[in-house]
Write a protein that holds these residues in place. Structure first.
Motif, short mmCIF file in Angstrom:
data_model
loop_
_atom_site.label_atom_id
_atom_site.label_comp_id
_atom_site.label_asym_id
_atom_site.label_seq_id
_atom_site.Cartn_x
_atom_site.Cartn_y
_atom_site.Cartn_z
N UNK A 9 18.67 -20.52 69.87
CA UNK A 9 18.96 -22.37 69.89
C UNK A 9 20.47 -22.38 69.56
N UNK A 10 20.83 -21.56 68.46
CA UNK A 10 22.29 -21.55 67.77
C UNK A 10 23.05 -21.26 68.98
N UNK A 11 22.91 -19.79 69.68
CA UNK A 11 23.74 -19.06 70.74
C UNK A 11 23.90 -19.97 71.86
N UNK A 12 22.71 -20.69 72.12
CA UNK A 12 22.52 -21.37 73.44
C UNK A 12 23.40 -22.51 73.40
N UNK A 13 23.33 -23.15 72.08
CA UNK A 13 24.13 -24.84 72.05
C UNK A 13 25.88 -24.53 72.12
N UNK A 14 26.27 -23.30 72.10
CA UNK A 14 27.66 -23.17 72.45
C UNK A 14 28.39 -22.83 71.22
N UNK A 15 27.80 -23.07 69.99
CA UNK A 15 28.74 -22.77 69.09
C UNK A 15 29.33 -21.49 68.88
N UNK A 16 28.51 -20.51 68.88
CA UNK A 16 28.82 -19.04 68.90
C UNK A 16 29.81 -18.61 70.49
N UNK A 17 29.57 -19.30 71.43
CA UNK A 17 30.56 -19.26 72.23
C UNK A 17 31.99 -19.83 71.88
N UNK A 18 31.87 -20.85 71.36
CA UNK A 18 33.22 -21.63 70.76
C UNK A 18 33.89 -20.61 69.87
N UNK A 19 33.05 -20.02 69.05
CA UNK A 19 33.66 -19.35 68.04
C UNK A 19 34.19 -18.01 68.61
N UNK A 20 33.66 -17.34 69.45
CA UNK A 20 34.05 -16.31 70.11
C UNK A 20 35.42 -16.54 70.93
N UNK A 21 35.40 -17.48 71.63
CA UNK A 21 36.47 -17.91 72.37
C UNK A 21 37.84 -18.18 71.45
N UNK A 22 37.47 -18.83 70.38
CA UNK A 22 38.60 -19.08 69.50
C UNK A 22 39.24 -17.85 68.86
N UNK A 23 38.32 -16.68 68.43
CA UNK A 23 38.64 -15.45 68.06
C UNK A 23 39.59 -14.60 69.16
N UNK A 24 38.96 -14.82 70.24
CA UNK A 24 39.76 -13.97 71.25
C UNK A 24 41.15 -14.63 71.45
N UNK A 25 41.20 -15.92 71.56
CA UNK A 25 42.39 -16.83 71.89
C UNK A 25 43.35 -16.52 70.63
N UNK A 26 42.80 -16.59 69.53
CA UNK A 26 43.68 -16.25 68.20
C UNK A 26 44.08 -14.72 67.94
N UNK A 27 43.51 -13.77 68.55
CA UNK A 27 43.99 -12.56 68.54
C UNK A 27 45.03 -12.40 69.82
N UNK A 28 44.78 -13.04 70.81
CA UNK A 28 45.95 -12.96 71.59
C UNK A 28 47.29 -13.80 71.30
N UNK A 29 47.09 -14.85 70.70
CA UNK A 29 48.13 -15.44 70.26
C UNK A 29 48.62 -14.89 68.94
N UNK A 30 48.09 -14.25 68.20
CA UNK A 30 48.63 -13.44 67.07
C UNK A 30 49.76 -12.39 67.77
N UNK A 31 49.15 -11.74 68.61
CA UNK A 31 50.08 -10.79 69.56
C UNK A 31 51.31 -11.40 70.05
N UNK A 32 51.55 -12.39 70.62
CA UNK A 32 52.33 -13.14 71.04
C UNK A 32 53.44 -13.46 69.96
N UNK A 33 52.87 -14.15 68.99
CA UNK A 33 53.75 -14.29 67.65
C UNK A 33 54.25 -12.76 67.09
N UNK A 34 53.53 -11.88 67.21
CA UNK A 34 54.28 -10.57 66.65
C UNK A 34 55.43 -10.08 67.47
N UNK A 35 55.09 -10.17 68.86
CA UNK A 35 56.09 -10.18 69.56
C UNK A 35 57.25 -10.96 69.46
N UNK A 36 57.03 -12.21 69.55
CA UNK A 36 58.08 -13.26 69.20
C UNK A 36 58.97 -12.80 68.17
N UNK A 37 58.59 -12.48 66.96
CA UNK A 37 59.09 -11.91 65.70
C UNK A 37 60.04 -10.80 65.89
#
Length: 129
Positions: A9-37
């Protein structure tokens, strides 16, 4: 309700997917900031401070350097105690930029949320009122 059923029920509601998407985007964003600096800001700072300065190679030798080694790699391989402040400065600048961007994103999200709350119509009075 079993734990497996609750998890589904937790996984289907989307909370887990929202968290996973946030982690993936956050990791990619961190690489962008690393490259910027690393690729843009630190070379500009290097030019401003006289050119040819690689901040990742800035260090202080703590203690003795019996072989009079000069490069950071050679000192670390020899086991000499080295304070690598240049690498710290680069990573600290990464953190400051990332924290600033996250702050701005949260600020924009809060502003949008306030506008939504202001635009929401007041509930109609019930017949009992």
């Amino acid at each position: 309700m079993s734990i497996v059923q609750e998890f589904k029920e937790f996984a289907i509601k989307g909370n887990m997917m929202d968290l996973a998407i946030g982690v993936i985007i956050g990791g990619a964003f961190g690489k962008i900031i690393d490259s910027l600096v690393k690729d843009i800001i630190m070379p500009l700072i290097s030019v401003i401070t006289g050119g040819g300065v690689d901040f990742t190679q800035k260090f202080f030798v703590l203690g003795s350097n019996p072989d009079n080694l000069q490069s950071l790699d050679a000192l670390q391989k020899a086991g000499v105690n080295v304070l690598t402040y240049g690498n710290f400065l680069t990573i600290f600048l990464n953190f400051l930029i990332l924290a600033w961007v996250v702050f701005l994103l949260v600020k924009v999200m809060n502003k949008m949320r306030r506008k939504q709350e202001e635009a929401a119509p007041a509930p109609a009075p019930t017949p009992e009122d």
